[in-house]
Design a protein around this motif. Structure first.
Motif, PDB file in Angstrom:
ATOM      1  N   TRP A  29     -12.978 -66.298   0.003  1.00  0.00           N
ATOM      2  CA  TRP A  29     -13.045 -67.013   1.926  1.00  0.00           C
ATOM      3  C   TRP A  29     -12.206 -67.482   3.112  1.00  0.00           C
ATOM      4  O   TRP A  29     -12.396 -67.721   4.011  1.00  0.00           O
ATOM      5  N   GLU A  30     -10.625 -66.639   3.073  1.00  0.00           N
ATOM      6  CA  GLU A  30      -9.855 -67.207   3.488  1.00  0.00           C
ATOM      7  C   GLU A  30      -9.939 -66.011   5.197  1.00  0.00           C
ATOM      8  O   GLU A  30      -8.767 -66.295   5.612  1.00  0.00           O
ATOM      9  N   ASP A  31     -10.134 -65.232   4.940  1.00  0.00           N
ATOM     10  CA  ASP A  31     -10.814 -63.928   6.301  1.00  0.00           C
ATOM     11  C   ASP A  31     -11.705 -63.907   6.069  1.00  0.00           C
ATOM     12  O   ASP A  31     -11.792 -62.393   6.224  1.00  0.00           O
ATOM     13  N   LEU A  32     -12.555 -64.042   6.211  1.00  0.00           N
ATOM     14  CA  LEU A  32     -13.689 -63.713   6.824  1.00  0.00           C
ATOM     15  C   LEU A  32     -13.503 -64.114   8.344  1.00  0.00           C
ATOM     16  O   LEU A  32     -13.027 -64.618   9.423  1.00  0.00           O
ATOM     17  N   PRO A  33     -14.499 -62.466   8.906  1.00  0.00           N
ATOM     18  CA  PRO A  33     -14.303 -62.926  10.171  1.00  0.00           C
ATOM     19  C   PRO A  33     -15.203 -62.913  10.722  1.00  0.00           C
ATOM     20  O   PRO A  33     -16.167 -63.525  10.189  1.00  0.00           O
ATOM     21  N   LEU A  34     -15.099 -63.440  11.845  1.00  0.00           N
ATOM     22  CA  LEU A  34     -16.080 -63.851  13.011  1.00  0.00           C
ATOM     23  C   LEU A  34     -17.555 -63.053  13.240  1.00  0.00           C
ATOM     24  O   LEU A  34     -17.650 -62.119  13.030  1.00  0.00           O
ATOM     25  N   ARG A  46     -18.650 -67.895  10.298  1.00  0.00           N
ATOM     26  CA  ARG A  46     -17.142 -66.239   9.457  1.00  0.00           C
ATOM     27  C   ARG A  46     -18.389 -66.025   8.407  1.00  0.00           C
ATOM     28  O   ARG A  46     -19.007 -66.231   7.284  1.00  0.00           O
ATOM     29  N   ARG A  47     -18.525 -64.196   8.082  1.00  0.00           N
ATOM     30  CA  ARG A  47     -18.926 -63.787   6.994  1.00  0.00           C
ATOM     31  C   ARG A  47     -18.451 -62.676   6.512  1.00  0.00           C
ATOM     32  O   ARG A  47     -17.929 -61.721   7.831  1.00  0.00           O
ATOM     33  N   LYS A  48     -19.144 -62.455   5.701  1.00  0.00           N
ATOM     34  CA  LYS A  48     -18.742 -60.316   4.976  1.00  0.00           C
ATOM     35  C   LYS A  48     -20.084 -60.267   4.128  1.00  0.00           C
ATOM     36  O   LYS A  48     -21.074 -61.102   3.893  1.00  0.00           O
ATOM     37  N   HIS A  49     -20.652 -59.398   4.510  1.00  0.00           N
ATOM     38  CA  HIS A  49     -22.469 -59.302   3.300  1.00  0.00           C
ATOM     39  C   HIS A  49     -21.647 -57.188   2.722  1.00  0.00           C
ATOM     40  O   HIS A  49     -21.130 -56.444   3.269  1.00  0.00           O
ATOM     41  N   ARG A  84     -27.664 -56.134  12.119  1.00  0.00           N
ATOM     42  CA  ARG A  84     -26.519 -56.513  12.059  1.00  0.00           C
ATOM     43  C   ARG A  84     -25.795 -55.814  10.860  1.00  0.00           C
ATOM     44  O   ARG A  84     -26.137 -55.980   9.793  1.00  0.00           O
ATOM     45  N   ARG A  85     -24.535 -55.445  11.525  1.00  0.00           N
ATOM     46  CA  ARG A  85     -23.432 -55.156  10.884  1.00  0.00           C
ATOM     47  C   ARG A  85     -22.054 -55.769  10.296  1.00  0.00           C
ATOM     48  O   ARG A  85     -21.544 -56.004  11.683  1.00  0.00           O
ATOM     49  N   PHE A  86     -21.951 -55.953   8.997  1.00  0.00           N
ATOM     50  CA  PHE A  86     -20.783 -56.889   8.832  1.00  0.00           C
ATOM     51  C   PHE A  86     -19.587 -55.968   8.118  1.00  0.00           C
ATOM     52  O   PHE A  86     -20.257 -55.038   7.394  1.00  0.00           O
ATOM     53  N   GLU A  87     -18.704 -56.929   7.880  1.00  0.00           N
ATOM     54  CA  GLU A  87     -18.220 -56.455   6.635  1.00  0.00           C
ATOM     55  C   GLU A  87     -18.049 -56.705   6.151  1.00  0.00           C
ATOM     56  O   GLU A  87     -18.252 -57.726   5.176  1.00  0.00           O
ATOM     57  N   PRO A  88     -17.709 -55.300   5.110  1.00  0.00           N
ATOM     58  CA  PRO A  88     -18.857 -55.683   3.198  1.00  0.00           C
ATOM     59  C   PRO A  88     -17.417 -56.965   3.068  1.00  0.00           C
ATOM     60  O   PRO A  88     -16.132 -57.222   2.943  1.00  0.00           O
ATOM     61  N   ALA A  89     -17.908 -57.529   1.493  1.00  0.00           N
ATOM     62  CA  ALA A  89     -17.369 -58.290   0.612  1.00  0.00           C
ATOM     63  C   ALA A  89     -16.622 -57.039  -0.176  1.00  0.00           C
ATOM     64  O   ALA A  89     -16.171 -55.575   0.023  1.00  0.00           O
ATOM     65  N   ASP A  90     -14.979 -57.979  -0.133  1.00  0.00           N
ATOM     66  CA  ASP A  90     -13.922 -56.929  -0.676  1.00  0.00           C
ATOM     67  C   ASP A  90     -14.577 -56.284  -2.280  1.00  0.00           C
ATOM     68  O   ASP A  90     -14.845 -57.230  -3.123  1.00  0.00           O
ATOM     69  N   GLN A 130     -20.854 -64.031   1.808  1.00  0.00           N
ATOM     70  CA  GLN A 130     -19.807 -64.706   2.012  1.00  0.00           C
ATOM     71  C   GLN A 130     -20.035 -66.086   3.610  1.00  0.00           C
ATOM     72  O   GLN A 130     -20.223 -64.816   4.198  1.00  0.00           O
ATOM     73  N   HIS A 131     -19.876 -66.847   3.718  1.00  0.00           N
ATOM     74  CA  HIS A 131     -20.379 -67.740   4.520  1.00  0.00           C
ATOM     75  C   HIS A 131     -18.734 -68.788   4.978  1.00  0.00           C
ATOM     76  O   HIS A 131     -18.564 -69.439   3.654  1.00  0.00           O
ATOM     77  N   ARG A 132     -18.711 -68.576   5.751  1.00  0.00           N
ATOM     78  CA  ARG A 132     -17.301 -70.009   5.929  1.00  0.00           C
ATOM     79  C   ARG A 132     -18.572 -70.406   7.254  1.00  0.00           C
ATOM     80  O   ARG A 132     -18.118 -70.160   8.811  1.00  0.00           O
ATOM     81  N   ILE A 133     -18.849 -71.996   7.679  1.00  0.00           N
ATOM     82  CA  ILE A 133     -19.216 -72.299   8.204  1.00  0.00           C
ATOM     83  C   ILE A 133     -18.116 -73.333   9.160  1.00  0.00           C
ATOM     84  O   ILE A 133     -17.961 -74.717   8.438  1.00  0.00           O
ATOM     85  N   VAL A 134     -17.894 -73.358  10.259  1.00  0.00           N
ATOM     86  CA  VAL A 134     -16.352 -74.572  10.449  1.00  0.00           C
ATOM     87  C   VAL A 134     -17.538 -75.104  11.498  1.00  0.00           C
ATOM     88  O   VAL A 134     -18.272 -75.076  12.538  1.00  0.00           O
ATOM     89  N   ALA A 135     -16.499 -76.635  11.394  1.00  0.00           N
ATOM     90  CA  ALA A 135     -16.969 -77.974  12.626  1.00  0.00           C
ATOM     91  C   ALA A 135     -15.167 -78.422  13.109  1.00  0.00           C
ATOM     92  O   ALA A 135     -14.587 -78.204  12.522  1.00  0.00           O
ATOM     93  N   THR A 136     -15.457 -78.191  15.055  1.00  0.00           N
ATOM     94  CA  THR A 136     -14.431 -78.617  15.117  1.00  0.00           C
ATOM     95  C   THR A 136     -14.754 -80.006  16.007  1.00  0.00           C
ATOM     96  O   THR A 136     -16.244 -80.062  16.065  1.00  0.00           O
ATOM     97  N   GLU A 137     -13.307 -80.493  16.602  1.00  0.00           N
ATOM     98  CA  GLU A 137     -14.481 -81.208  17.665  1.00  0.00           C
ATOM     99  C   GLU A 137     -15.358 -81.146  19.130  1.00  0.00           C
ATOM    100  O   GLU A 137     -15.738 -81.643  19.930  1.00  0.00           O
ATOM    101  N   ARG A 138     -15.351 -79.778  19.563  1.00  0.00           N
ATOM    102  CA  ARG A 138     -15.578 -79.178  20.587  1.00  0.00           C
ATOM    103  C   ARG A 138     -17.462 -78.497  20.292  1.00  0.00           C
ATOM    104  O   ARG A 138     -18.369 -78.493  20.669  1.00  0.00           O
ATOM    105  N   GLU A 139     -17.112 -78.415  18.672  1.00  0.00           N
ATOM    106  CA  GLU A 139     -18.786 -77.481  18.165  1.00  0.00           C
ATOM    107  C   GLU A 139     -18.724 -78.184  16.595  1.00  0.00           C
ATOM    108  O   GLU A 139     -17.712 -77.938  15.801  1.00  0.00           O
TER     109      GLU A 139
END
Length: 226
Positions: A29-34, A46-49, A84-90, A130-139
């Protein structure tokens, strides 16, 4: 199929005993693209499928070539209706012992729950997300920007891989009249909801960065049994 059918559990308690194996699995989960397809303009996902086949008799896993991932507007009113075209899981993730044990475990549970006399597929088609949902101070991060929905599959495994420096992320299950039945927060790595998608709908509340943190995230793993 009107009665909501789900179970809660923790995979690390239920079937995974080797902590080192889990650590190797969770690193994917450390290298998922936007995700570039967010209809709300968000940059928080960020995700892969991958789409795979699973042969029940011997546990063989094979990737299925596909020309993108498509959901209808009825299923996904925000991002549906487009390919939608996503990078595949490794492939290395698909080869991990954790992934193989998870597949075998949940396929067996589906088989046991199948009514007597109903046909049982010899080969399963499974969406791996694979999903990573990111939260920041702005979003803030929004795990289900499409709102209350179903995925349009047979069964779903929704499993937490990690959560760090975020609040929120409450999963709510609804019956088919959209009445809430359960509100539950996946907190510990391996926590999961195993859901018969035909009997229920679901949503997840936004995740926000925790006080005093600049950024946080919620990593999720999904298996969708078609």
């Amino acid at each position: 199929m009107d009665r909501l059918n789900f179970t809660l559990g923790n995979a690390r308690d239920d079937l995974l005993r080797d902590g080192d194996d889990w650590d190797k699995f969770s690193r994917f989960w450390e290298d998922l693209p936007l995700d570039p397809y967010m209809g709300d303009g968000g940059t928080y996902r960020r995700r892969k499928h991958s789409l795979i086949s699973y042969t029940v008799a011997d546990g063989t896993v094979a990737s299925i070539d596909q020309d993108g991932f498509l959901q209808s507007k009825e299923i996904n009113r925000l991002n549906g209706g487009i390919v939608r075209r996503f990078e595949p899981a490794d492939q290395a993730l698909l080869d991990t012992s954790v992934f193989r044990r998870l597949l075998a475990h949940f396929v067996a549970r589906i088989e046991r729950s199948t009514p007597g006399g109903a046909p049982v597929p010899a080969v399963r088609r499974i969406n791996v997300h694979q999903h990573r949902i990111v939260a920041t101070e702005r979003e803030a991060g929004n795990p289900t920007p499409e709102g209350i929905h179903r995925d349009g599959v047979e069964h779903i495994v929704m499993m937490l891989i990690a959560r760090r420096d975020v609040t929120g992320g409450v999963s709510t299950l609804y019956d088919n009249t959209r009445s809430p039945v359960l509100a539950h927060t996946l907190k510990d790595p391996g926590d999961y909801i195993f859901l018969d998608d035909r009997t229920a709908m679901h949503s997840v509340s936004p995740v926000r960065v925790a006080p005093a943190a600049a950024e946080g995230y919620r990593d999720m793993f999904f298996l969708e049994f078609c």
